[in-house]
Design a protein around this motif. Structure first.
Motif, PDB file in Angstrom:
ATOM      1  N   GLU A 178     -11.816  -0.491   0.578  1.00 30.63           N
ATOM      2  CA  GLU A 178     -11.463  -0.643  -0.832  1.00 30.63           C
ATOM      3  C   GLU A 178     -12.658  -0.376  -1.723  1.00 30.63           C
ATOM      4  O   GLU A 178     -12.581  -0.614  -2.931  1.00 30.63           O
ATOM      5  CB  GLU A 178     -10.956  -2.078  -1.108  1.00 30.63           C
ATOM      6  N   ASN A 197      -8.013  -2.584  -5.272  1.00 29.92           N
ATOM      7  CA  ASN A 197      -7.126  -3.303  -4.345  1.00 29.92           C
ATOM      8  C   ASN A 197      -6.935  -2.497  -3.067  1.00 29.92           C
ATOM      9  O   ASN A 197      -6.966  -3.047  -1.974  1.00 29.92           O
ATOM     10  CB  ASN A 197      -5.788  -3.593  -4.999  1.00 29.92           C
ATOM     11  N   TYR A 198      -6.623  -1.252  -3.259  1.00 27.80           N
ATOM     12  CA  TYR A 198      -6.636  -0.332  -2.118  1.00 27.80           C
ATOM     13  C   TYR A 198      -6.667   1.068  -2.705  1.00 27.80           C
ATOM     14  O   TYR A 198      -6.456   1.283  -3.907  1.00 27.80           O
ATOM     15  CB  TYR A 198      -5.446  -0.552  -1.180  1.00 27.80           C
ATOM     16  N   TYR A 199      -6.971   2.024  -1.811  1.00 24.53           N
ATOM     17  CA  TYR A 199      -7.156   3.391  -2.290  1.00 24.53           C
ATOM     18  C   TYR A 199      -6.073   4.287  -1.713  1.00 24.53           C
ATOM     19  O   TYR A 199      -5.696   4.167  -0.552  1.00 24.53           O
ATOM     20  CB  TYR A 199      -8.538   3.907  -1.869  1.00 24.53           C
ATOM     21  N   GLU A 249       0.834  -1.205   0.000  1.00 20.82           N
ATOM     22  CA  GLU A 249       0.000   0.000   0.000  1.00 20.82           C
ATOM     23  C   GLU A 249       0.864   1.248   0.000  1.00 20.82           C
ATOM     24  O   GLU A 249       0.865   2.080   0.902  1.00 20.82           O
ATOM     25  CB  GLU A 249      -0.961   0.001   1.185  1.00 20.82           C
TER      26      GLU A 249
END
Length: 1598
Positions: free
Chosen positions: A1425, A1395-1397, A1330
């Motif tokens: 997400e 997937n992630y922000y 991340e």
């Protein structure tokens, strides 16, 4: 003459030390037998008479034992087959020289007959040498009795044969001052027949045994007496002249002695082993007669033999019957005189007669001819045999009376024969010779494959005077071949040949291979011999694994296998032979099924030194002179032999290596033997091969070598003095087959021959070495069964396969054979039907009739006819045509008359002497080798009249060649009648065959000047016809006859003419044909005219290929070159050479004459890993003779410390490597190449900035190389974004070991990692999950161990960080899922997962492509997400297309969903449902809390439970106990107050109150139940008392 070596006297042990025990026992037995059968020697003494020549009549019985030539009686064992010779007879005065004359005496029945003695005058000394003995039953020969020289040979001993040669003088006549130092016994022999061996081999075998025995005798030094006679050079010589009386007396004595010897010889001839039994022999043979008719003739002969032979008379090999006709023949026998009388001879009595005498000992025949003449003028036909042709007019007689020419013909000839191994086969042929002259008999010779055949055990020949025959008593595959009978009459001869095929005998084991053949012995020596053979054609269906070699000693029947494991190579060295013995060999093949029958045995071979064998052949088996002259020089004794010379490997296979060498020059007089040593190439670890027994022969086969390894060999000599120095070692020899198995033959082409045979031809396989021959196999098409056509390999590339079935279709294949093995089979041939070549198998071999007869010109008294070639030529070319004509008067045809006597070759002919205005009909017949064919049908009537038309007549002889699918070439000949003006050109017309006459169209608009035209634009598969019209000034003439229909198609196998320029620049046209018949020929033409001038073109034809080579291609050679193959189905092709093509060919020729080496790459430079500078170029191809020169600044440089030069001819790579570049190396580099005639060069200029840049790069690369000696980075530190949108820092490392450490840093602070990297994949990584702004900074990784360290740095700040974040955002955007619709109680939500922000990823929403303005009702957000858009209380205005855009900093990524129609309705309905459900959930009755799950309380205590309930409207409350309704009572008080408070009270609980209590709340929105379990317990004391009370109650009840 063999001298006596001193070492054999002083070193008796030497030759016997290494002698095999079997040989010693054989020689011992040999010597014992010699003692029992040797002649009785008369002991003599020597009388010295100074100056006298006394003759002693009976001194032979009184010789002194002290004589210098005396032989001890006990030493007679060493006088093998000896005959006693007397040296010297009466001394003669002949030119003042004392001559030595010989006399002889023999002893019969222990009685010595002394007939002669001799006195020898030698200075003042005379030496008498006489020893005469002859045992009873021996045969004495008295030959060469000249000048009182008598030689007697004893042929009683059977082991030492007498050589068939002229007798030699027994006493050497030397000058009087030479001394005789040694006297040795004389060996003679008697021929003994040994079964299975030829006479020549018998002599060789027995001579070998005799020689060994003699050598062993001399080695012992026994039986040799030495006497030295002192002589004085100054002593006076005395001579005495003989009187006439003495001379006459001596002459009379010699005559008497000769007669006595002859009588004795005749007597002993009868005393053979069979006593008085003798085979018949003709004392007087019948002689030939020539008589006139009506005369009587009588044949006489005298026959000897016992028992008395029976004589039979034959006429032309048929026994004569005296009864038919009566009185014609009279046969008489009077005391051995036999006669045949023929009365009143007539011409039928001309024949060959012979008498055959036979008894128990054998049979013999004698021949004579009878010629009965008639009175018929000057030429007498009676000289010929009955039934022969007349004498030619050119017949003449030579000065010797013989005919100058003989007519030899063969009758009743033998045909192609087929047999099987083991069978008896006979070939015979009757020979008729004209004229038959009695004194001139023919020589009958038989040949097999061109080699003269001699009679042997396997072959018998017979000539009866009229019929020649050859019998194979036990046929073997070696007997297969072309047999030729040659009848020779003086210088003239005739031959007849036919092939004999011998198949394999049936194998004893099914599937076993055929027997090998042609076993031969090569390079025989004292103790070894090389055996060779040929592989069989039949392998039994399984490949042959190898061969076993067997040997058998001559005279025995015991066969011994020579090799333990099968050998594949068809040569094998057999060792361990016993010197002096003779052997025969055979070979057996083996495969998986078993072992074949043995081959025919080889010819016997003796284990002897080649020098000894040659000596025996040139001077076989005595007689010796009894004298060996030895110089006074003392021999060199005890000399250690030097090293052998000329050591070489003469054969190498996988199984063995054969060495050959020459004996050393320094060896003394003593015999030598050899030790062989080996070592692996590249080492000096020499090992002796023959450790136990030295080798006697200068040849040796080394076994037990490792296949594929390289060995060196050397040889040492040894004798009694010691072992000498080794020879020079051989070159390294790889243990492998030097001879490769040949490749398969090519181009198998069968052609018809007879109705049972086919001629098969093929091409030799490439790079074939030592070919033995070829095997041919045939198979009926579709059968899959292959049969051998020959069982003995044939030489050459042509063979006639016989024994085929007429009408069947066969295919053929061929394989090549050499000693290494059999090649793979060739490709199968095209199928061919077995039919006779001439006529193609038709009923008639003559050609079919010509057709389409037309008149080409007509004048007053002659007409020119033309016609077309027959459609069927009869299998061979047309040799000519015959034309007939006849008059037609009033429509009635007359008699046919011949127009030509000799055949005409052209298809146009002028018939002369015709009658003007007469009508004629014509017919034409074609002829070939088979004869004249059927004439054509009569032509239509033509009137013989003068043509006066102005236009030309019709062209003729049209033909189509080079037929292809879209074109062909049409040829024609000009009209015979040209009209009133010259021909100006031609028009060619074409139409489809089936089209009507109206469809004729002209191919050319303008008239053609040439008589050929290539017609294009044809349709494939369509049939066409053509015609030609000639034109002149008057107009267009009559068209020619149309051609036969021609189908436009390219036939299978069609080949085109190709042009070729060879390496020498020679330009040639090449044409190949694989459809040729035996009579086919290549016919070349230029512009479709035969090439008659060969000054500019050379034509060479070999087999199915023809080449036309230009001598000097120029403008004179421009044109169309065509080639037609005759006797084929129209095979032809052409090639056009115009100016452009000529220029191209000349340019290519110049390039080939003066070639340049083509380069793949020009000279280039590169920096190598260590900083070295490599100059290189690559040629396309280089031969092994290519050379390269290296030049720097116009000066040649050479290989050394600074320059490392190398050229690889295989790859064409030429390179030069320099360790470093210095300032003085600035300049021009040039590589010059030369390969034969071809040259090329390439240069590279390195000056100025180019040189400096290269120099710096070399220095950098050198530093880099030093860096890479420790752990280092191959790829520097970099980043990548994974599929999970995480950031991975990675680098590739090398030269890592276990102790190498890796440390990560960020902003100079070490990053602690959870585990150490194992470096297995050579990649180091650091994963950052991340990734966001907090991870920006400078990253560094360090490798280090005891060899050094290396580092790599990566800055992720500013622009670098922005680029990384853009990539992270892009990956996140790409990971976004499609927009989905979700209904909630508040409204409708649109969402997507990533997937992630990260904050850097900007999110935008659009409704119907318009940006959405967010309010409390419409708002967006990110939860984990999930990226979502919430629409609360949706309305129809919210319908439409919604788009989510994710912007990564560079690119936008969109996701779209349509919220309208059914999607909206379903979502809205779900929203309403959820909304109502939410309201119901909110207002439904429920227990908010307060009640425990379980309550445990003591009996008697108070229980108070309370809880809160809620619901809108206020819920109803009820209780259950143990799932049963429960209401308030005095014990349990239930309360519900204020619509929300509920209580449950029991003032004093008891055990009866235990149970499950449930509160049930209920309103219109729902019902909810809450349970509580109450457990009441009793204290322990009370429990005990309670238990006692219960017991008492139970007792009372009982």
């Amino acid at each position: 003459m063999m001298s006596l070596p001193f070492y054999q006297r002083h070193h008796e042990h030497y030759d016997r030390a290494y002698r095999h025990k079997a040989l010693q026992s054989t020689v011992s037995q040999y010597q014992k037998e010699a003692k029992s059968k040797s002649a009785v020697y008369a002991q003599g003494s020597t009388a010295y008479s100074r100056g006298s020549a006394a003759y002693r009549h009976a001194s032979a019985a009184d010789y002194s034992l002290e004589s210098s030539a005396a032989y001890s009686h006990d030493s007679s064992a060493h006088a093998l087959e000896s005959a006693a010779y007397s040296y010297g007879s009466t001394a003669y005065d002949h030119l003042s020289t004392a001559q030595s004359k010989r006399s002889a005496a023999y002893s019969l029945d222990s009685e010595s007959l002394s007939k002669s003695s001799a006195a020898y005058s030698h200075g003042s000394e005379s030496v008498n040498k006489l020893a005469a003995a002859y045992r009873l039953g021996a045969e004495a020969y008295s030959l060469g009795l000249k000048d009182s020289n008598i030689m007697i040979e004893d042929q009683s001993y059977k082991m030492s044969p007498k050589a068939k040669r002229a007798k030699q003088s027994l006493v050497s006549e030397d000058k009087e001052n030479k001394a005789m130092d040694y006297s040795v016994p004389i060996f003679t022999g008697h021929e003994v027949s040994i079964s299975g061996i030829t006479d020549t081999e018998e002599e060789r075998i027995k001579e070998s045994a005799a020689y060994i025995a003699r050598r062993n005798l001399l080695a012992k030094g026994e039986g040799v007496s030495v006497s030295k006679v002192a002589t004085s050079a100054s002593q006076e010589e005395h001579h005495e002249k003989k009187s006439r009386k003495v001379a006459i007396r001596e002459s009379a004595e010699r005559v008497a002695l000769k007669k006595t010897l002859e009588d004795t010889q005749a007597f002993h001839k009868k005393l053979n082993q069979d006593k008085l039994l003798h085979a018949p022999e003709f004392v007087i043979k019948p002689r030939s007669h020539t008589v006139w008719e009506k005369q009587n003739v009588k044949f006489h002969c005298t026959v000897a033999g016992w028992p008395e032979p029976h004589v039979t008379w034959y006429k032309n090999n048929v026994p004569i019957n005296v009864q038919t006709p009566p009185g014609k023949y009279v046969i008489e026998n009077r005391y051995g005189l036999h006669s045949l009388e023929i009365s009143t001879c007539d011409f039928e009595d001309t024949a060959q007669y012979h008498a055959s005498a036979m008894n128990v000992k054998g049979e013999i025949s004698a021949y004579a001819s009878l010629v009965v003449k008639r009175y018929k003028g000057e030429i007498d036909a009676g000289l010929f045999h009955a039934g022969t042709v007349s004498m030619p007019l050119s017949f003449g007689v030579t000065p010797h009376g013989y005919a100058s020419r003989f007519e030899i013909s063969f009758v009743d000839k033998f045909d192609v024969a087929f047999g099987r191994e083991g069978e008896t086969m006979s070939l015979g042929c009757t020979v008729v010779i004209s004229p038959d002259i009695k004194r001139f008999k023919p020589d009958i010779e038989w040949y097999r494959n061109g080699v003269l055949i001699t009679p042997s055990k396997w072959v018998q020949m017979h000539w009866s005077g009229e019929r020649a025959s050859l019998t194979l008593t036990h046929a073997n595959k070696e007997d297969e071949g072309l047999y030729t009978l040659r009848v020779v009459m003086g210088d003239y001869y005739e031959e007849y040949s036919a092939y004999v095929f011998v198949r394999d005998a049936d194998a004893e084991i099914p599937g076993a291979p055929g027997a090998p053949l042609d076993v031969q012995c090569l390079d025989a020596n004292k103790d070894y011999v090389i055996v060779s053979w040929k592989q069989p054609a039949v392998d039994g269906g399984n490949s042959i694994l190898g061969y076993f070699i067997d040997r058998c000693e001559v005279g025995t029947t015991h066969w011994t296998q020579c090799n333990e494991t099968p050998v594949k190579f068809a040569r094998f060295p057999v060792t361990g032979l016993i010197e002096g013995r003779s052997y025969i060999f055979r070979v057996r093949a083996v495969n998986k099924a078993g072992i074949s029958l043995p081959s025919r045995v080889s010819e016997p071979v003796a284990a002897l030194d080649p020098a000894d064998r040659a000596r025996l052949r040139s001077h076989p088996s005595a007689p010796w002179t009894g004298q060996i002259i030895v110089t006074e020089e003392e021999p060199a004794e005890g000399v250690v032999p030097g090293p052998p010379t000329d050591l070489q490997v003469i054969e190498a296979t996988k199984n063995y290596v054969v060495l050959s060498w020459k004996p050393p020059g320094q060896r003394g007089h003593e015999g030598i033997m050899y030790f062989v040593e080996k070592c692996i190439a590249g080492t000096e670890n020499w090992q002796r091969v023959n450790t136990e027994i030295p080798v006697k022969s200068p040849r040796f086969a080394v076994f037990d070598l490792a296949e594929g390894k390289s060995y060196c060999f050397r040889v040492r000599c040894c004798n009694s003095a010691g072992i000498g120095e080794p020879s020079e070692a051989t070159e390294a020899t790889v243990v492998d087959d030097k001879l490769d198995i040949p490749k398969a033959p090519g181009r198998i082409m069968p052609t018809r021959n007879t109705d049972t045979s086919v001629v098969v031809t093929w091409t030799e396989p490439p790079d074939a070495k030592e070919l033995v021959g070829y095997y041919i196999e045939s198979s009926v098409v579709g059968s899959g069964c292959w049969e051998p056509c020959n069982n003995n390999p044939v030489k050459g590339t042509r063979f006639i396969c016989h024994g085929l079935v007429t009408g069947e279709k066969y295919i053929f294949r061929v394989r090549a054979v050499n000693a290494a093995g059999l090649s793979e089979f060739s490709k199968e041939s095209e199928p061919i039907e077995v039919q006779a070549a001439i006529g193609g198998g038709l009923l008639h071999a003559a050609p079919s009739p010509p057709y389409d007869i037309m008149v080409l010109e007509s004048v007053r008294d002659s007409m020119v006819l033309g016609w077309k070639q027959p459609k069927v030529t009869g299998g061979t070319e047309i040799t000519g045509y015959y034309v007939n004509y006849r008059e037609v008067i009033g429509g009635v045809p007359g008699k046919w008359m011949e127009a030509n006597i000799k055949p005409v070759s052209e298809r146009a002919y002028r018939i002369q002497n015709l009658k003007e205005n007469m009508v004629y009909q014509f017919q034409v017949a074609a002829a070939n080798l088979a004869g004249v064919g059927t004439p054509s049908l009569p032509s239509k009537p033509f009137k013989c009249e003068e043509w006066t038309i102005a236009v030309p007549g019709p062209p003729h002889d049209l033909s189509c060649i080079e037929i292809r699918k879209d074109s062909l070439v049409l040829l024609w000949k000009e009209p015979v009648y040209t009209g009133r003006s010259p021909i100006a050109g031609y028009y060619v017309d074409i139409k489809e065959t089936e089209a009507t006459e109206e469809h004729w169209r002209s191919v050319n608009e303008k008239p053609l000047q040439k008589r050929f035209l290539k017609i294009g634009g044809l349709k494939e598969g369509v049939s066409y016809v053509f015609r030609v019209r000639a034109t002149n000034q008057a107009g267009v003439g009559k068209p020619s006859d149309i051609t036969d229909p021609v189908v436009a198609e390219t036939r299978p196998g069609t080949k085109e003419m190709v042009v070729d320029v060879d390496d020498n620049g020679v330009i040639s046209l090449n044409f190949e044909c694989d459809q040729m018949s035996p009579n086919s020929k290549f016919v070349w033409s230029k512009n479709y005219e035969p090439i008659e001038d060969d000054s500019r073109l050379d034509i060479d034809t070999k087999g199915g290929k023809s080449k036309a080579t230009f001598k000097d291609l120029g403008e004179d050679d421009l044109g169309i070159y065509s080639c037609i193959v005759t006797d084929t189905d129209g095979v032809s092709s052409s090639y056009t050479i115009d100016e452009e093509e000529m220029k191209r060919l000349l340019a290519l020729s110049h390039e080939r004459k003066f070639p340049t080496i083509p380069l793949v790459s020009e000279l280039a430079v590169e920096i190598l890993e260590k900083g070295e500078v490599r100059f290189w170029l690559q040629a396309e191809k280089l031969s092994g003779n290519a050379k390269a020169n290296f030049v720097f600044n116009d000066k040649e440089i050479f290989n050394g410390e600074k320059y490392k030069m190398k050229m690889d001819q295989k790859t064409g790579l030429v390179e030069m490597i320099m360790d470093k570049l210095e300032d003085k190396d600035e300049g021009t580099y040039t590589f010059q190449l030369q390969d034969g005639k071809a040259t090329n060069q390439s240069s590279l200029v390195l000056i100025g900035d180019v040189f400096k840049k290269l120099q710096n790069e070399a220095d950098f690369q050198k530093k880099e190389w030093h860096r890479k000696q420790g752990p280092h980075f191959v790829d520097k530190l970099g980043w990548e974004v994974t599929s999970d949108c995480n950031v991975l820092l990675k680098c590739k490392v090398a030269n890592i070991k276990k102790e190498t450490h890796i440390v990560w840093y960020k902003d100079d602070r070490e990053i602690m990692v959870d585990e150490e990297h194992d470096f297995k994949d050579g990649v180091c990584t650091l994963l950052i999950s991340e990734f966001s702004k907090k991870d920006a900074g400078t990253y560094e990784v360090i490798l280090k161990d005891d060899r050094g360290k290396d580092s790599s740095e990566l800055k992720l700040t500013n622009a670098a960080f922005a680029d990384l974040m853009n990539e992270v955002c892009r990956r996140i955007a790409l990971s976004a899922t499609d927009l989905k619709i979700q209904s909630t109680a508040e409204g409708i939500r649109l969402y997507s997962f990533v997937n992630y922000y990260v904050e850097d990823l900007r999110v935008g929403w659009m409704h119907n492509d318009a940006q959405i303005r967010f309010t409390d009702r419409v708002k967006t957000g990110i939860t984990g997400e999930q990226i979502w858009l919430q629409i609360n209380e949706p309305t129809p205005q919210d319908k439409g297309k919604y788009t989510m855009e994710l912007f990564d900093g560079k690119t936008g990524h969109k996701k779209t969903v349509d919220l309208s129609g059914q999607a909206f309705d379903e979502a809205f309905a779900e929203f309403q449902r959820l909304k109502q459900a939410a309201i119901a959930e909110k207002n439904r009755a429920r227990v908010l809390g307060g009640l425990p799950d379980v309550v445990t309380i003591q009996e008697g205590k108070a229980l108070n439970l309370s809880c809160t309930v809620w619901g809108d409207p206020t819920p109803e409350v009820s209780w259950l106990k143990n799932e049963k309704s429960f209401v308030s009572d005095a014990n349990c008080i239930l309360k519900f107050e204020s619509g929300k408070n509920v209580s449950f009270t029991i003032s004093a609980v008891s055990t009866l109150d235990s149970g499950k209590y449930s509160i049930v709340v209920k309103n219109k929105y729902g019902t909810e139940t809450s349970d509580v379990t109450v457990s009441v317990f009793i204290p322990e004391e009370e429990a005990e008392s309670e238990q006692e009370k219960n017991k008492e109650d139970k007792k009372k009840k009982v």
